[in-house]
Every structure is written in C-alpha cells, then in structure tokens.
Write a protein that holds these residues in place. Sequence first.
Motif, PDB file in Angstrom:
ATOM      1  N   SER A   3       1.349  -0.835   0.378  1.00 47.49           N
ATOM      2  CA  SER A   3       0.076   0.231  -0.037  1.00 47.49           C
ATOM      3  C   SER A   3       0.842   0.986  -0.370  1.00 47.49           C
ATOM      4  O   SER A   3       1.771   0.979   1.044  1.00 47.49           O
ATOM      5  N   LYS A   4       0.513   2.112  -0.406  1.00 46.51           N
ATOM      6  CA  LYS A   4       0.572   3.843  -0.520  1.00 46.51           C
ATOM      7  C   LYS A   4       1.011   4.706   0.586  1.00 46.51           C
ATOM      8  O   LYS A   4       1.536   5.608   1.511  1.00 46.51           O
ATOM      9  N   ASN A   5       0.023   4.354   1.585  1.00 46.48           N
ATOM     10  CA  ASN A   5      -0.529   3.818   2.733  1.00 46.48           C
ATOM     11  C   ASN A   5       0.660   4.149   3.745  1.00 46.48           C
ATOM     12  O   ASN A   5       0.367   2.855   4.156  1.00 46.48           O
ATOM     13  N   LYS A   6       0.833   4.642   4.379  1.00 44.06           N
ATOM     14  CA  LYS A   6       1.613   5.041   5.562  1.00 44.06           C
ATOM     15  C   LYS A   6       1.498   3.866   7.267  1.00 44.06           C
ATOM     16  O   LYS A   6       2.729   3.198   7.031  1.00 44.06           O
ATOM     17  N   VAL A   7      -0.143   4.710   7.049  1.00 40.63           N
ATOM     18  CA  VAL A   7      -0.867   3.234   8.468  1.00 40.63           C
ATOM     19  C   VAL A   7      -0.480   2.189   7.749  1.00 40.63           C
ATOM     20  O   VAL A   7       0.198   1.314   9.189  1.00 40.63           O
ATOM     21  N   LEU A   8      -1.359   1.507   6.554  1.00 37.69           N
ATOM     22  CA  LEU A   8      -1.172  -0.413   6.009  1.00 37.69           C
ATOM     23  C   LEU A   8       0.433  -0.578   6.374  1.00 37.69           C
ATOM     24  O   LEU A   8       0.015  -1.785   6.908  1.00 37.69           O
ATOM     25  N   GLN A   9       0.941   0.386   5.717  1.00 34.21           N
ATOM     26  CA  GLN A   9       2.523  -0.531   5.623  1.00 34.21           C
ATOM     27  C   GLN A   9       2.762  -0.442   7.349  1.00 34.21           C
ATOM     28  O   GLN A   9       3.583  -1.724   6.713  1.00 34.21           O
ATOM     29  N   LYS A  10       2.415   0.494   7.498  1.00 32.16           N
ATOM     30  CA  LYS A  10       3.781  -0.265   8.692  1.00 32.16           C
ATOM     31  C   LYS A  10       2.871  -1.257   9.557  1.00 32.16           C
ATOM     32  O   LYS A  10       3.307  -2.205  10.805  1.00 32.16           O
ATOM     33  N   ALA A  11       0.889  -1.344   9.083  1.00 30.05           N
ATOM     34  CA  ALA A  11       0.780  -2.408  10.404  1.00 30.05           C
ATOM     35  C   ALA A  11       1.318  -4.103  10.164  1.00 30.05           C
ATOM     36  O   ALA A  11       1.200  -4.372  10.757  1.00 30.05           O
ATOM     37  N   THR A  12       1.927  -4.038   8.618  1.00 35.59           N
ATOM     38  CA  THR A  12       2.204  -5.521   8.661  1.00 35.59           C
ATOM     39  C   THR A  12       3.501  -5.860   9.108  1.00 35.59           C
ATOM     40  O   THR A  12       4.351  -6.827   9.437  1.00 35.59           O
ATOM     41  N   LEU A  13       4.393  -4.611  10.002  1.00 32.63           N
ATOM     42  CA  LEU A  13       5.159  -4.531  10.487  1.00 32.63           C
ATOM     43  C   LEU A  13       4.966  -4.633  12.467  1.00 32.63           C
ATOM     44  O   LEU A  13       6.200  -4.570  13.349  1.00 32.63           O
ATOM     45  N   VAL A  14       4.061  -4.159  12.166  1.00 32.80           N
ATOM     46  CA  VAL A  14       3.628  -4.244  13.891  1.00 32.80           C
ATOM     47  C   VAL A  14       3.530  -5.084  14.723  1.00 32.80           C
ATOM     48  O   VAL A  14       4.191  -6.131  14.736  1.00 32.80           O
ATOM     49  N   VAL A  15       4.004  -4.559  16.565  1.00 32.29           N
ATOM     50  CA  VAL A  15       4.582  -6.215  17.294  1.00 32.29           C
ATOM     51  C   VAL A  15       3.355  -6.240  17.883  1.00 32.29           C
ATOM     52  O   VAL A  15       2.545  -5.136  17.892  1.00 32.29           O
ATOM     53  N   ILE A  23      -4.989  -0.852  14.995  1.00 37.14           N
ATOM     54  CA  ILE A  23      -5.850  -1.503  14.313  1.00 37.14           C
ATOM     55  C   ILE A  23      -7.033   0.687  14.675  1.00 37.14           C
ATOM     56  O   ILE A  23      -7.842   0.644  13.218  1.00 37.14           O
ATOM     57  N   GLU A  24      -6.584   1.337  15.835  1.00 37.73           N
ATOM     58  CA  GLU A  24      -7.428   2.463  16.034  1.00 37.73           C
ATOM     59  C   GLU A  24      -6.906   3.316  14.428  1.00 37.73           C
ATOM     60  O   GLU A  24      -7.801   4.067  14.447  1.00 37.73           O
ATOM     61  N   ASP A  25      -5.907   2.971  14.610  1.00 37.84           N
ATOM     62  CA  ASP A  25      -5.383   4.390  13.626  1.00 37.84           C
ATOM     63  C   ASP A  25      -5.729   4.109  11.898  1.00 37.84           C
ATOM     64  O   ASP A  25      -5.169   4.591  11.330  1.00 37.84           O
ATOM     65  N   ILE A  26      -5.673   2.851  11.366  1.00 36.85           N
ATOM     66  CA  ILE A  26      -6.319   2.308  10.654  1.00 36.85           C
ATOM     67  C   ILE A  26      -7.937   2.397  10.599  1.00 36.85           C
ATOM     68  O   ILE A  26      -8.083   2.746   9.011  1.00 36.85           O
ATOM     69  N   MET A  27      -8.397   2.172  11.444  1.00 37.62           N
ATOM     70  CA  MET A  27     -10.097   2.701  11.410  1.00 37.62           C
ATOM     71  C   MET A  27     -10.509   4.113  11.145  1.00 37.62           C
ATOM     72  O   MET A  27     -11.100   4.051  10.167  1.00 37.62           O
ATOM     73  N   ARG A  28      -9.475   4.758  12.024  1.00 33.20           N
ATOM     74  CA  ARG A  28      -9.524   6.069  11.958  1.00 33.20           C
ATOM     75  C   ARG A  28      -9.288   6.661  10.112  1.00 33.20           C
ATOM     76  O   ARG A  28      -9.624   7.521   9.460  1.00 33.20           O
ATOM     77  N   GLU A  29      -8.043   6.154   9.947  1.00 31.50           N
ATOM     78  CA  GLU A  29      -7.459   6.557   8.099  1.00 31.50           C
ATOM     79  C   GLU A  29      -8.376   5.888   7.054  1.00 31.50           C
ATOM     80  O   GLU A  29      -8.301   6.741   6.206  1.00 31.50           O
ATOM     81  N   LYS A  30      -8.601   5.415   7.323  1.00 31.05           N
ATOM     82  CA  LYS A  30     -10.142   4.523   7.071  1.00 31.05           C
ATOM     83  C   LYS A  30     -11.191   5.018   7.085  1.00 31.05           C
ATOM     84  O   LYS A  30     -12.347   4.075   6.267  1.00 31.05           O
ATOM     85  N   LEU A  48      -3.625  -9.570  12.630  1.00 30.02           N
ATOM     86  CA  LEU A  48      -2.231  -8.608  12.884  1.00 30.02           C
ATOM     87  C   LEU A  48      -1.572 -10.024  14.224  1.00 30.02           C
ATOM     88  O   LEU A  48      -0.436  -9.557  14.308  1.00 30.02           O
ATOM     89  N   LEU A  49      -2.409 -10.288  15.184  1.00 27.88           N
ATOM     90  CA  LEU A  49      -1.314 -10.486  15.768  1.00 27.88           C
ATOM     91  C   LEU A  49      -1.164 -12.254  14.999  1.00 27.88           C
ATOM     92  O   LEU A  49      -0.125 -12.579  15.072  1.00 27.88           O
ATOM     93  N   GLN A  50      -1.921 -12.718  13.550  1.00 23.18           N
ATOM     94  CA  GLN A  50      -1.120 -14.063  12.937  1.00 23.18           C
ATOM     95  C   GLN A  50       0.268 -13.675  12.315  1.00 23.18           C
ATOM     96  O   GLN A  50       1.349 -13.947  12.910  1.00 23.18           O
ATOM     97  N   LEU A 180      -3.883 -22.846  10.979  1.00 20.55           N
ATOM     98  CA  LEU A 180      -4.065 -23.508  12.557  1.00 20.55           C
ATOM     99  C   LEU A 180      -4.045 -23.028  13.456  1.00 20.55           C
ATOM    100  O   LEU A 180      -4.744 -23.285  14.675  1.00 20.55           O
ATOM    101  N   VAL A 181      -3.681 -21.943  13.598  1.00 23.83           N
ATOM    102  CA  VAL A 181      -3.603 -21.139  15.004  1.00 23.83           C
ATOM    103  C   VAL A 181      -3.900 -20.408  14.961  1.00 23.83           C
ATOM    104  O   VAL A 181      -3.667 -18.996  13.632  1.00 23.83           O
ATOM    105  N   PRO A 182      -5.274 -19.579  15.806  1.00 23.24           N
ATOM    106  CA  PRO A 182      -6.640 -18.481  15.475  1.00 23.24           C
ATOM    107  C   PRO A 182      -5.455 -17.595  16.173  1.00 23.24           C
ATOM    108  O   PRO A 182      -5.949 -16.295  15.834  1.00 23.24           O
ATOM    109  N   GLY A 183      -4.680 -17.661  16.621  1.00 23.77           N
ATOM    110  CA  GLY A 183      -4.019 -15.879  17.762  1.00 23.77           C
ATOM    111  C   GLY A 183      -2.575 -15.967  17.579  1.00 23.77           C
ATOM    112  O   GLY A 183      -1.947 -16.106  15.142  1.00 23.77           O
ATOM    113  N   VAL A 184      -1.626 -16.372  18.533  1.00 20.78           N
ATOM    114  CA  VAL A 184       0.016 -16.031  17.477  1.00 20.78           C
ATOM    115  C   VAL A 184       0.350 -17.268  17.981  1.00 20.78           C
ATOM    116  O   VAL A 184       0.274 -18.411  18.817  1.00 20.78           O
TER     117      VAL A 184
END
Length: 242
Positions: A3-15, A23-30, A48-50, A180-184
Amino acid sequence: MYSKNKVLQKATLVVQSEVDKCIEDIMREKNINPEKDVSFKICMKACLLQISGYRQLYLDVESVRKKPYDSDNLQHEKLLLKLWNLLMPTKKLKARISKQWADIGFQGDDPKTDFRGMGILGLINLVYFSENYTREAHQILSRSNHPKLGYSYAIVGINLTEMAYSLLKSEALKFHLYNLVPGVPTMEHFHQFYCYLVYEFDKFWFEEKPESIMYFNIYREKFHEKIKGLLLDYNVSLTLKI
C-alpha cells in the motif's frame, strides 16, 4: 505491505503490544465506523496478531538455533541424556563419550559435534518428538536400523530441523500456521510441525526405497519439494495425526 498508505504499510510490521493502537489508526485513516462495522476490529486484530506472531516466532526459533550445544552447560547435557533415556529406556549409556551414540543415529562418539548447524534447536526438537510421540519415535528408530533402507535417525532428525527452520524463514509456513493457530503461533507449533516432518519423512523414505543412504540428499530434496508443494495450498494445515 504494498500500500502507498504509510499506516497500512506499518501494520504489517506491528509488534504485538501495539496491535490495538494500530487498529485504531487504520480505522481512523480509512474512516471505518466501529459501530457500523462491528466485526472489523475483531477480524483485523486476529490478522495482525497472526502476522506479528509469525515474525516473532521466527525470531524466537532463530534465537534458539544460534545457541551452540555446550557440553559445559548442565541443562544441555541433561537434555542430551534425556534423549538417550527416551529412545533407549532399557539400555544404559556406559559413558558420556561413547560409540553407543551411533545406536540412535549420531555420527561420532560425542553427539555435540552433530549439532553444529542447528545448535541446541536440533536437540530440543529430537527430545520433543521422543517425549510427545514416544511410541512413534521407537518405531521410527527401529525402522532406521533396516539392513537395506536404514538411515541415521538423529542425523536425519537434525536435518529435518533445518528443513522446518528454512520453511519458517522463507515464510512458506504462513498458510499452515495461519490456518492452524487463530492467534499468535508459538514455539510449540514449530515443534509440532517438526514432528509432522519426522513422521512423514520416514514414510516417504520407505515408500521411495532409495538404492542406498548415499542418495540421501536427492531424496531429502524430493521430500522438501513435496512439502513446499503442500504448503502452497492456502487451505493447508500439516499436522501429525496418529
């Protein structure tokens, strides 16, 4: 990620600790209304947890792999002796340095030299399989002593640790772990995948009937390609079912 959107880019690298804020940032942005799209927050959090969990699992596995086997480390020595006792419950190990180690598939008189590539991770995996699938471990060890189709049980086990590790590193395990794993995902899930490889490789080896152990690398690669092919299926979940 693309994505060209920085918030979405960062979401894939979130801890993990920052997932909720992300998630709050994404919802606000979109401009996503939490009252109108009730399920969005729940679904996005699971995703995002996965994503963050997969990345953390790789770091955890890599950290263990980088630890070399240390014969001065009491925990390492205990783990090695535990492996012997799990696999050879009726046979006493006469000495720490011994030709007996060949009975469970090590190359030399001191197994520590065989752990070089995968560090302590190779031993942890061998112990995990032997402890959680003891009956199957005994069966496979017995089959590995076949006069014509035999192979070095422990050495092949360490080799399969490398395979599991490389599949995790290349991100080929994503579909499997996401399904296999619904979370982490955790180290436990990595060990379980290793157990699947050990069990399936033994079946594969005897089905293929290699001319001799000298052809091991060819058949190992053939098995590797088979697993990679299975992992391309986005519905896949490769678990050991006994």
